[in-house]
Design a protein around this motif. Structure first.
Motif, PDB file in Angstrom:
ATOM      1  N   SER A  70      -7.607   0.515   3.559  1.00 52.21           N
ATOM      2  CA  SER A  70      -7.406   0.447   4.808  1.00 52.21           C
ATOM      3  C   SER A  70      -7.948  -0.772   5.238  1.00 52.21           C
ATOM      4  O   SER A  70      -7.332  -1.743   6.113  1.00 52.21           O
ATOM      5  N   LEU A  71      -9.076  -1.576   4.793  1.00 48.13           N
ATOM      6  CA  LEU A  71      -9.747  -2.609   5.146  1.00 48.13           C
ATOM      7  C   LEU A  71      -8.848  -3.649   4.820  1.00 48.13           C
ATOM      8  O   LEU A  71      -8.589  -4.664   5.598  1.00 48.13           O
ATOM      9  N   GLN A  72      -8.335  -3.781   3.300  1.00 45.77           N
ATOM     10  CA  GLN A  72      -7.510  -4.566   2.953  1.00 45.77           C
ATOM     11  C   GLN A  72      -6.156  -4.867   4.073  1.00 45.77           C
ATOM     12  O   GLN A  72      -5.821  -6.026   4.325  1.00 45.77           O
ATOM     13  N   ARG A  73      -5.606  -3.655   4.173  1.00 48.12           N
ATOM     14  CA  ARG A  73      -4.511  -3.929   5.188  1.00 48.12           C
ATOM     15  C   ARG A  73      -4.766  -4.665   6.497  1.00 48.12           C
ATOM     16  O   ARG A  73      -4.060  -5.487   7.022  1.00 48.12           O
ATOM     17  N   THR A  74      -5.937  -4.263   7.155  1.00 44.86           N
ATOM     18  CA  THR A  74      -6.335  -4.590   8.112  1.00 44.86           C
ATOM     19  C   THR A  74      -6.507  -6.078   8.229  1.00 44.86           C
ATOM     20  O   THR A  74      -6.289  -6.892   9.077  1.00 44.86           O
ATOM     21  N   VAL A  75      -7.314  -6.561   7.178  1.00 44.46           N
ATOM     22  CA  VAL A  75      -7.550  -8.042   6.880  1.00 44.46           C
ATOM     23  C   VAL A  75      -6.369  -8.641   6.924  1.00 44.46           C
ATOM     24  O   VAL A  75      -6.234 -10.075   7.510  1.00 44.46           O
ATOM     25  N   VAL A  76      -5.218  -8.361   6.213  1.00 45.53           N
ATOM     26  CA  VAL A  76      -4.085  -9.081   5.697  1.00 45.53           C
ATOM     27  C   VAL A  76      -3.404  -9.113   7.047  1.00 45.53           C
ATOM     28  O   VAL A  76      -3.047 -10.174   7.594  1.00 45.53           O
ATOM     29  N   TYR A  99       4.321   0.649  -2.521  1.00 44.72           N
ATOM     30  CA  TYR A  99       3.631   0.019  -1.312  1.00 44.72           C
ATOM     31  C   TYR A  99       3.590   1.146  -0.180  1.00 44.72           C
ATOM     32  O   TYR A  99       2.305   1.166   0.383  1.00 44.72           O
ATOM     33  N   VAL A 100       4.783   1.763   0.067  1.00 46.92           N
ATOM     34  CA  VAL A 100       4.833   2.753   0.806  1.00 46.92           C
ATOM     35  C   VAL A 100       3.892   4.051   0.741  1.00 46.92           C
ATOM     36  O   VAL A 100       3.207   4.616   1.739  1.00 46.92           O
ATOM     37  N   PHE A 101       3.661   4.102  -0.596  1.00 51.96           N
ATOM     38  CA  PHE A 101       2.944   5.266  -1.119  1.00 51.96           C
ATOM     39  C   PHE A 101       1.529   5.000  -1.283  1.00 51.96           C
ATOM     40  O   PHE A 101       0.653   5.862  -1.909  1.00 51.96           O
ATOM     41  N   LYS A 102       1.246   3.681  -1.027  1.00 51.15           N
ATOM     42  CA  LYS A 102      -0.279   3.180  -0.966  1.00 51.15           C
ATOM     43  C   LYS A 102      -0.783   3.253  -2.612  1.00 51.15           C
ATOM     44  O   LYS A 102      -1.947   3.871  -2.719  1.00 51.15           O
ATOM     45  N   ILE A 103       0.027   3.050  -3.644  1.00 55.45           N
ATOM     46  CA  ILE A 103      -0.674   3.254  -4.845  1.00 55.45           C
ATOM     47  C   ILE A 103      -0.664   2.133  -5.740  1.00 55.45           C
ATOM     48  O   ILE A 103      -0.877   1.838  -6.748  1.00 55.45           O
ATOM     49  N   LEU A 104      -0.677   0.983  -4.998  1.00 61.35           N
ATOM     50  CA  LEU A 104      -0.699  -0.315  -5.415  1.00 61.35           C
ATOM     51  C   LEU A 104      -2.165  -0.753  -5.123  1.00 61.35           C
ATOM     52  O   LEU A 104      -2.798  -0.609  -4.316  1.00 61.35           O
ATOM     53  N   PRO A 105      -2.832  -1.567  -6.182  1.00 55.52           N
ATOM     54  CA  PRO A 105      -4.064  -2.202  -5.949  1.00 55.52           C
ATOM     55  C   PRO A 105      -4.044  -3.291  -4.865  1.00 55.52           C
ATOM     56  O   PRO A 105      -2.789  -3.896  -4.504  1.00 55.52           O
ATOM     57  N   PRO A 106      -5.379  -3.407  -4.107  1.00 60.14           N
ATOM     58  CA  PRO A 106      -5.140  -4.329  -2.911  1.00 60.14           C
ATOM     59  C   PRO A 106      -4.508  -5.611  -3.152  1.00 60.14           C
ATOM     60  O   PRO A 106      -3.761  -6.072  -2.192  1.00 60.14           O
ATOM     61  N   GLU A 107      -4.601  -6.129  -4.369  1.00 61.21           N
ATOM     62  CA  GLU A 107      -4.111  -7.565  -4.505  1.00 61.21           C
ATOM     63  C   GLU A 107      -2.767  -7.528  -4.669  1.00 61.21           C
ATOM     64  O   GLU A 107      -2.039  -8.420  -4.181  1.00 61.21           O
TER      65      GLU A 107
END
Lengths: 276, 197
Positions: free
Chosen positions: A144-150, A61-69
């Motif tokens: 980044s949009l996924q994170r913003t929306v969450v 999660y920290v390395f941003k290698i997970l798919p958005p879901e």
């Protein structure tokens, strides 16, 4: 024979690892979950394995290698307790420390000036590089949009008063959009920061809802899970807050699914709308 | 959910005897069961996992005289059965809450990120100190391991593993252990810092 055994063992290990990840992300059936939990209680080595996998998911999660879901599931399921937040902080801190060390160690690269004229490969290579960069930028923006929306839709963030409301017609359950259904066309005012998509839900028999916004023809912008409807007068509304700048002019498809208490997911319907 | 009572020495002793009848090290078995209960509740989404684990242990302790007669099998699985019952009760309560739209599963003031951000400089200082205390090869590994992100991260992890002649899983296990020792060191460091202030 030995190699075949090793390969089989490796496959089994991989399958088990995948099952553990799915357990931690809440993606197993009731029976599968029970089997994992029984093993956690009776096998200390397996328990350590699950703990390690939990840390690995936080690390990914920290390395941003997970798919958005999966990213959203980690945020909702594995960043709950002070201990988990501490683990996440350590991973984030280590990354920051490591980045600092790397910055200090790396000299500014000197770009050599070529003395040779461009070869016949130059154009195709340049085109490939540009295509890769475009795809990369698109993926970065989507994540980044996924994170913003969450973050915009986090439970402790109430619907904003200054949001631009975009109310879509009542959802017909298990329906595909009809040919003759007029597609709502919406113009979002320029000064708006957040668009609040409001979906009337006719039945509240689901434990939670899932919404996915797709920019036509096929670009998934984000998926939100575990959404609960709010009361609005005598109706129930599912509210999804989206940054206005993500809704560029074009056609959109919003898919709504319902999750039952036993984690079964039902397709409920699709909305189509167009941003002008 | 009823509040658990403080267990008496006698009840706790009975629990140890029961655990001892199935394991060589009843203290170790108890620790494993408690840790597992806490994690089980966390992994099922409950932030007050410690309280729920104590509740489960308390319920088992109150039933020990009956269990020792009626139950044969691994005691850990008995604890699991009790934990599942507690989870069912909590889910029922949550559903009722949801229906009445009162509150979500998280407490209203649950804002760990904001709480922690105030202390983050101090934590980062402690982290840096603790990294310096690591043996050189562990320090180098952890610094390398945490470089890059996204796709480059996955490739880089493979490269490190290949260089060390181990597979990626073994590499992650090594990092897991180093991170565990860093975690302990940071806790110790933060404790000291708090005392100094």
């Amino acid at each position: 024979m030995k190699a075949a055994d090793e390969r089989q063992q490796m496959n089994e290990d991989n399958e088990e690892q995948e099952r553990i990840r799915r357990y931690l992300l809440g993606r197993l059936t009731e029976n599968e979950r029970q089997l994992i939990e029984e093993k956690i209680f009776t096998d200390p080595v397996f328990f350590q394995h699950v703990r390690m996998t939990e840390e690995q998911l936080l690390e990914d999660y920290v390395f941003k290698i997970l798919p958005p879901e999966d990213e959203e599931r980690v945020a909702q399921r594995l960043l709950l307790t002070p201990e988990q937040i501490e683990q996440w902080e350590i991973a984030t801190g280590l990354k920051k420390y490591s980045d600092n060390v790397r910055k200090q160690d790396t000299p500014t690269p000197v770009v050599p000036v070529s003395r040779y004229p461009p070869s016949s490969w130059a154009l195709p290579i340049a085109a490939m590089v540009i295509a890769t960069v475009v795809v990369g930028v698109w993926i970065m923006r989507a994540n980044s949009l996924q994170r913003t929306v969450v973050a915009l839709n986090a439970r402790d963030q109430g619907p904003g008063q200054s949001d631009f409301p975009l109310e879509l017609p009542a959802l017909r359950l298990r329906s595909e959009p009809q040919e003759n259904t007029p597609e709502p066309r919406i113009a979002v005012p320029k000064q708006v920061d957040v668009v609040q998509i409001r979906l009337p839900i006719e039945v509240g028999s689901y434990a939670s809802y899932q919404t996915t916004l797709i920019k036509e023809p096929d670009s998934t912008l984000f998926t939100l899970i575990d959404r609960l409807p709010i009361d609005s007068g005598n109706r129930k509304l599912l509210v999804v807050r989206v940054p206005a700048n993500a809704l560029v002019p074009g056609a959109y498809r919003l898919i709504v699914k319902g999750t039952t208490d036993d984690k079964h997911v039902d397709d409920l319907g699709i909305y189509l709308f167009r941003i002008l | 959910m009823p509040k658990q009572q403080i267990p008496t020495k006698e009840k706790f002793g009975d629990l140890m005897i029961w655990l001892g009848s199935n394991a060589e090290d009843p203290g170790g078995k108890y620790e494993h069961i408690r840790q597992t209960l806490v994690k089980l509740f966390i992994w099922n989404g409950y932030w007050d996992a410690e309280d729920l684990a104590d509740e489960a242990i308390d319920r088992v302790m109150r039933k020990i005289p009956k269990i020792t007669i009626d139950y044969s099998g691994d005691p850990a699985l008995y604890f699991y059965g009790v934990a599942k019952k507690i989870l069912q009760e909590r889910r029922r309560q949550d559903n009722l809450r949801r229906e009445s739209q009162l509150e979500s599963r998280l407490p209203a003031d649950n804002n760990h990120q904001a709480d922690y951000s105030d202390e983050s400089d101090q934590k980062f200082e402690c982290l840096a100190k603790c990294i310096q205390k690591l043996p050189p090869e562990s320090r180098e590994l952890i610094i390398n391991y945490y470089q890059h992100e996204k796709r480059a991260k996955i490739d880089f992890r493979k490269q490190i593993a290949e260089k060390m002649d181990i597979d990626v899983e073994s590499l992650r296990l090594k990092v897991f252990r180093i991170r565990g020792s860093l975690h302990k060191c940071i806790k110790k460091c933060l404790g000291k810092t708090a005392l100094v202030q």
